[in-house]
Design an enzyme around this catalytic site. Structure first.
Site, PDB file in Angstrom:
ATOM      1  N   ASP A 108      -0.705   3.285  -0.498  1.00 34.16           N
ATOM      2  CA  ASP A 108       0.158   2.601   0.454  1.00 34.16           C
ATOM      3  C   ASP A 108      -0.510   2.409   1.811  1.00 34.16           C
ATOM      4  O   ASP A 108      -0.680   3.359   2.569  1.00 34.16           O
ATOM      5  CB  ASP A 108       1.443   3.419   0.621  1.00 34.16           C
ATOM      6  CG  ASP A 108       2.483   2.683   1.436  1.00 34.16           C
ATOM      7  OD1 ASP A 108       2.193   1.561   1.913  1.00 34.16           O
ATOM      8  OD2 ASP A 108       3.580   3.224   1.615  1.00 34.16           O
ATOM      9  N   ASP A 322       0.288  -5.510   3.650  1.00 41.36           N
ATOM     10  CA  ASP A 322       0.889  -4.263   3.181  1.00 41.36           C
ATOM     11  C   ASP A 322       0.816  -4.155   1.661  1.00 41.36           C
ATOM     12  O   ASP A 322       1.415  -4.963   0.943  1.00 41.36           O
ATOM     13  CB  ASP A 322       2.355  -4.202   3.649  1.00 41.36           C
ATOM     14  CG  ASP A 322       3.007  -2.872   3.287  1.00 41.36           C
ATOM     15  OD1 ASP A 322       2.282  -1.888   3.096  1.00 41.36           O
ATOM     16  OD2 ASP A 322       4.249  -2.832   3.202  1.00 41.36           O
TER      17      ASP A 322
END
Ligand SMILES: *[C@@H]1O[C@H](CO)[C@@H](O)[C@H](O)[C@H]1NC(C)=O
Ligand SMILES: *[C@@H]1O[C@H](CO)[C@@H](O)[C@H](O)[C@H]1NC(C)=O
Length: 446
Positions: A108, A322
């Site tokens: 992440d 992201d």
């Protein structure tokens, strides 16, 4: 976990593969399982977007009050928004402790704290749990330390004895996913080219005794690739030359197709004919996010009329890359322009309803000579142009049905370039020199 449909793949960073020297480390990403419905993913991305916006607003307002709200309502977990319930994300295999214990973590880029499920996480927790007691190299971080007070996100203020462990409490209000635990350091083992392994010492690791929601049924925790002092990406990049890179295979790729996450030299490969595009990374010391400057979006070769503020972080706009968001979220003016242009080109194709998407098409009902999906291009600062394949923005949601696969975000607000728009490209985050480089790679081989 509901495994309906095969729209999005979970990628497991499975095995180390051979590259060249001890100056880099490389791990493979392989699709592990199909994922939850795209509608669920869309909801999850919206939760995550709310979190990212709140976090950015807390900084931009320069307001302690807002920051406190974010912390205390714990509306804010980059890592455990509802997004994880659907696993349209990328998993990596991670070895930590001495002797090493193995975990599957979500990779992440929006996260600053690596954490794993820990002992005490509850009998119902499937999968593995980390046992600090069984690791000779585990060392708790005291709550009185600067690392705890300044660097650990959502560390708890209570610190009755200076040597007490540093606790954190991440909770995500709406998605009710989150984690609580204590932070320490431990050694991580990464596989190196040629079958060797390297140990990274003093990796900051959260040991989550509690985690909520449906989220972490498939994953054992989060590998933080965000830009932060305590993130794994910073730690590993410092050891391996200041950068990391990943390549995401098509989210519909079969299980044996592999992508990878790599640390050190070996981003977009120089031996390839086409040079990689490069754009500055806009880093904020307070935020883990990787900002980029979008200059324009083109559809069918035409620049769309989008107000410049939308791409201006100083005006509460801007964009980030992201890996933890699946569907790209565009701030309202950009969303409207993109969707209007794409749907105008697809106007002849019979539409079907498929909420939450506004524009979906019955692809089998297309008449011969029906329009093709127009080309979309994202122009970044520095002449870097991302030209994703059509399937990355007009996405398959079920057999025969395609939807314009972007979501509308609030304006003012940040736009988030999600992992579907990044797929089939190599992305190198050169944090040291503050650039992100990317180039197309259909198979993610190099
Ligand atoms: C702080 O409070 C939390 C929750 O109330 C508790 O779990 C934790 O052990 C406390 N930490 C310290 C260092 O006292
Ligand atoms: C798409 O169109 C075909 C043929 O016109 C029809 O048989 C099918 O049911 C339609 N699918 C959807 C999802 O509407």
């Amino acid at each position: 976990m509901e495994w309906s449909g095969n729209l999005l793949a979970v990628l497991v960073l499975a095995a180390a593969a051979a590259v060249a020297s001890g100056k880099s480390a490389r791990l493979e990403l392989v699709p592990a399982a199909p994922v939850a419905s795209v509608a669920q993913r869309a909801r999850d991305d919206r939760h995550r977007h709310a979190y990212i916006s709140a976090k950015l607003a807390s900084r931009r307002g320069g307001s302690r009050r807002v920051a406190a709200e974010v912390g205390s309502s714990a509306a804010s977990l980059p890592v455990s928004s509802g997004a994880y319930a659907g696993t349209g994300q990328y998993f990596v295999k991670f070895l930590v402790g001495t002797p090493a214990q193995e975990f599957t973590l979500v990779a992440d880029t929006g996260s600053d704290l690596t954490w794993v499920k820990c002992h005490g996480a509850g009998a119902a927790t499937p999968g593995r749990v980390f046992c600090p007691k069984n690791s000779e190299s585990w060392a708790p971080i005291p709550c009185s330390s600067n690392t705890c007070k300044l660097d650990v996100p959502f560390s708890l203020a209570n610190c009755s004895a200076p040597a007490s462990p540093c606790s954190y409490d991440y909770r995500y209000k709406e998605a009710s996913a989150g984690a609580r635990g204590v932070v320490g350091t431990d050694s991580a083992t990464i596989a190196l080219p040629g079958g060797n392994v390297a140990q990274l010492r003093d990796v900051v690791l959260g040991c989550s005794s509690t985690h909520d929601g449906q989220s972490f049924q498939a994953a054992d925790g989060v590998l933080s690739l965000g830009n932060s002092k305590i993130s794994f990406a910073s730690r590993a990049a410092a050891r391996f030359g200041g950068s990391f890179s990943y390549c995401l295979v098509d989210h519909l790729a079969p299980r044996d197709a592999t992508g990878y996450l790599a640390f050190g030299p070996g981003g977009p490969a120089p031996r390839d004919a086409a040079p990689a595009a490069q754009t500055p990374l806009l880093l904020d010391p307070q935020m883990p996010f990787y900002g980029v400057k979008v200059e324009a979006i083109h559809v069918a070769g035409k620049a769309l009329a989008i107000p410049a503020e939308v791409w201006d972080a100083s005006k509460n706009g801007g964009a980030i890359l992201d890996s933890g968001t699946t569907l790209t979220v565009l701030a309202s003016p950009a969303y409207k322009a993109v969707v209007a242009a794409l749907s105008a080109h697809l106007a002849g194709i019979p539409k079907v309803a498929f909420p939450p998407f506004e524009h979906c098409y019955n692809w089998t009902a297309r008449r011969p000579g029906a329009p093709e999906i127009p080309k979309l291009a994202v122009q970044f600062a520095g002449s870097a142009r991302l030209e994703p394949p059509a399937k990355s923005y007009v996405i398959d949601v079920k057999p025969d049905v395609k939807c314009i696969g972007v979501q509308e975000g609030e304006w003012p607000g940040v736009s988030v370039i999600g992992n579907i728009l990044q797929q089939e490209h190599l992305w190198e985050f050169d944090v040291k020199n503050r650039f992100v480089r990317f180039k197309q790679s259909t198979s993610c081989t190099r």
